[in-house]
Design an enzyme around this catalytic site. Structure first.
Site, short mmCIF file in Angstrom:
data_model
loop_
_atom_site.label_atom_id
_atom_site.label_comp_id
_atom_site.label_asym_id
_atom_site.label_seq_id
_atom_site.Cartn_x
_atom_site.Cartn_y
_atom_site.Cartn_z
N GLU A 141 -4.49 -10.76 1.87
CA GLU A 141 -5.33 -9.62 2.24
C GLU A 141 -6.47 -10.06 3.13
OE1 GLU A 141 -8.14 -7.84 -0.36
OE2 GLU A 141 -8.56 -9.67 -1.44
N LYS A 375 -0.27 -2.07 -4.80
CA LYS A 375 -1.72 -2.26 -4.62
C LYS A 375 -2.45 -0.94 -4.45
CE LYS A 375 -1.62 -6.78 -2.41
NZ LYS A 375 -2.25 -7.61 -1.37
P1 ADP Z 1 -8.08 -7.85 -4.42
O1 ADP Z 1 -8.80 -7.03 -3.42
O2 ADP Z 1 -8.09 -7.29 -5.78
O3 ADP Z 1 -8.49 -9.30 -4.36
P2 ADP Z 1 -5.52 -8.84 -3.45
O4 ADP Z 1 -4.62 -8.19 -2.49
O5 ADP Z 1 -6.20 -10.07 -2.99
O6 ADP Z 1 -6.56 -7.76 -3.95
O7 ADP Z 1 -4.70 -9.16 -4.76
C1 ADP Z 1 -5.25 -9.82 -5.86
C2 ADP Z 1 -4.40 -11.03 -6.23
O8 ADP Z 1 -3.05 -10.62 -6.46
C3 ADP Z 1 -4.30 -12.08 -5.15
O9 ADP Z 1 -5.39 -12.98 -5.24
C4 ADP Z 1 -2.98 -12.73 -5.45
O10 ADP Z 1 -3.11 -13.68 -6.49
C5 ADP Z 1 -2.14 -11.58 -5.97
N1 ADP Z 1 -1.34 -10.98 -4.88
C6 ADP Z 1 -1.76 -10.05 -4.00
N2 ADP Z 1 -0.79 -9.74 -3.13
C7 ADP Z 1 0.27 -10.50 -3.45
C8 ADP Z 1 1.59 -10.65 -2.92
N3 ADP Z 1 2.02 -9.93 -1.89
N4 ADP Z 1 2.41 -11.54 -3.53
C9 ADP Z 1 2.02 -12.27 -4.58
N5 ADP Z 1 0.79 -12.17 -5.14
C10 ADP Z 1 -0.08 -11.30 -4.58
MG MG Z 2 -8.14 -10.75 -2.97
#
Ligand code: ADP
Ligand code: MG
Length: 484
Positions: A141, A375
């Site tokens: 992200e 998400k």
């Molecule tokens: P936030 O804004 O809550 O940090 P993220 O998109 O970073 O949202 O997601 C939180 C966590 O979820 C990430 O740090 C990662 O560990 C896991 N995650 C997010 N997207 C993926 C993905 N596409 N595949 C595997 N794990 C993911």
């Molecule tokens: Mg994150």
């Protein structure tokens, strides 16, 4: 004494050194939410050793940071685009995304002349067998609000450098690991200082202005913020004041020219604010009443450099990131040359909006729940859904409810071993690491003044954990050792 008969002793000595180093160098968090007085603290969780990161992946991530800054800035300036892309999401997530979208109208009445952007772009390194593309990096992200841990990341790099320099008990060979220099705290402070000076020149201020850091009441990670605060004063003579949104609502005002003022207890006169740096405001929990929304509106109606503006915060929504994965979308905003390198790091993202094949995409994830992540438009970790839980929710939700979410292909990061250290206890685990790069951009009247890579963050978590950051108690601070 050999390593085999006393395997724990060298580890214990190293651990005790590491914990002491962490506490004495500010790698610290408050023990509870209410202990901000600074006495009840513990070390922030960290890995004992740096974790491997391919040198090529490190270079690729750093190399696309400036173009990524250009990309997020271009989108933040394009209100019609944001309104179009986020319309359906705002409708489905009325009380948060919807409220932020309303603030775009406030921002539009007084366009920002100074733009300060501090984003962190986070990646996993994909398992090679899952990867046929030019880089194993996969973007998890983009964080466009409250990207934290720059101060603690700087110090975790130093911790690992210190430990690596110690004479080894088990070998006499000197191996100098490739630990890249890393000082994101300085990089962030510099950006804020530049924005402040630009503000003072543009608005011809008579007295030195201040920066406000918008904080959550009872923040455990306050030392990360305070290190930056002290650095801003020591290196740049910029005073940064901690205020919650509720306090800003009480103490803040904006005059007819758009200047923002705060009435600080220890000052006889009002203080003019040149920079507002958000370390709160990214979750609905930060707006428990209209008071907090009023404070956000006040800030948005001012000419202060907002890091981020509401527009930039919206660029960081999961929905915008999903839309960027469409063919040709990144290319609308930046040149093809860099767009390709950015795009090479994208994992597949799919809309759940009704008029964008939402139903078809939902069933794709229902059929293969292990391959996707669901998400919502939330930040801060612990909000995503995975596996069977995701499947159940997708089946339960109405089409409208689903459109508040996006679907992302699940990344399978490389697994390595490391020792996680938490509150004085250690655990050897299979871990995965998430690599973040801080990008700073300052612009004045639509022109770039600064655009640079400020530094990096590595966070690692047990491989079996689906989600969660350091603040959520799942990940721990780490630093990369570059490997071929
Ligand atoms: P936030 O804004 O809550 O940090 P993220 O998109 O970073 O949202 O997601 C939180 C966590 O979820 C990430 O740090 C990662 O560990 C896991 N995650 C997010 N997207 C993926 C993905 N596409 N595949 C595997 N794990 C993911
Ligand atoms: Mg994150």
């Amino acid at each position: 004494m050999t390593q085999n008969t006393q395997p724990r002793t060298p580890l214990r000595a190293r651990l005790s050194d590491a914990i002491s180093y962490a506490i004495s160098h500010g790698i610290t968090v408050s023990q509870t939410k209410d202990s901000r007085s600074g006495t009840a603290l513990t070390h922030a969780p960290f890995t004992l050793n740096p974790s491997p990161l391919p040198v090529e992946a490190h270079a690729h991530a750093l190399g696309i940071t400036k173009p990524l800054n250009d990309l997020v800035v271009a989108i933040a300036n394009d209100y019609p685009y944001l309104r179009k892309v986020l319309a359906e999401t705002a409708n489905a997530d009325r009380h948060f995304t919807g409220r932020l979208m309303q603030l775009l109208d406030v921002a539009e009445r007084r366009p920002d002349r100074i733009l300060l952007s501090i984003c962190r772009y986070d990646y996993f390194v994909n398992e090679p067998q899952h990867d046929q593309s030019s880089t194993p990096l996969r973007m998890v992200e983009m964080n466009c609000i409250a990207a934290s841990f720059a101060s603690l990341a700087t110090r975790t790099s130093s911790l690992h450098r210190h430990l690596a320099s110690l004479p080894s008990i088990t070998t006499t060979a000197t191996i100098t690991p490739n630990l890249p220099p890393n000082e994101p705290d300085k990089g962030l402070a510099r950006g804020m200082s530049v924005a402040r000076h630009r503000y003072e020149a543009l608005y011809k201020t008579t007295n030195p202005t201040i920066a406000v850091v918008v904080v959550q009441p009872g923040e455990r990670n306050s030392f990360d913020q305070d290190i930056l605060r002290f650095q801003l004063w020591d290196d740049h003579r910029l005073q940064m004041v901690r205020l919650t949104l509720a306090q800003i609502s009480e103490l803040g005002s904006v005059d007819a020219e758009g200047r923002m003022w705060v009435n600080l207890e220890d000052r006889e006169e009002l203080s003019e604010v040149s920079v507002v740096y958000f370390r709160a405001g990214y979750t609905p929990d930060d707006y428990p009443s209209e008071t907090e929304w009023r404070a956000r509106e006040l800030i948005e109606s001012s000419v202060a450099a907002k890091c981020p503006s509401v527009a930039m915060q919206l660029v960081g929504t999961k929905k915008v990131q999903q839309v960027l994965d469409r063919d040709g979308e990144v290319e609308k905003f930046i040149g093809n040359e860099f767009a390709g390198d950015i795009r090479a790091t994208f994992a597949g993202q799919y809309s759940l909006a009704e008029d964008e094949d939402g139903e078809k995409h939902a069933f794709m994830a229902i059929d293969r729940p292990a391959d996707f992540v669901l998400k919502p438009q939330r930040e801060g970790g612990g909000n995503n859904l995975y596996g069977d839980e995701m499947k159940k929710e997708l089946l339960r939700m109405s089409a409208e409810e689903r459109s508040a979410y996006v679907l992302m292909e699940r990344i399978r990061p490389v697994i390595v071993k490391n020792v996680l250290v938490r509150e004085g206890l250690y655990e050897e685990k299979d871990i995965v690491s998430e690599f973040g790069v801080y990008g700073v951009y300052v612009g004045v009247d639509g022109k770039q003044v600064e655009n640079y890579v400020a530094g990096t963050l590595l966070r690692s978590k047990a491989a079996e954990k689906d989600d969660g950051g350091v603040a959520a108690g799942v990940a721990v601070l780490d630093s990369p050792v570059l490997v071929d």
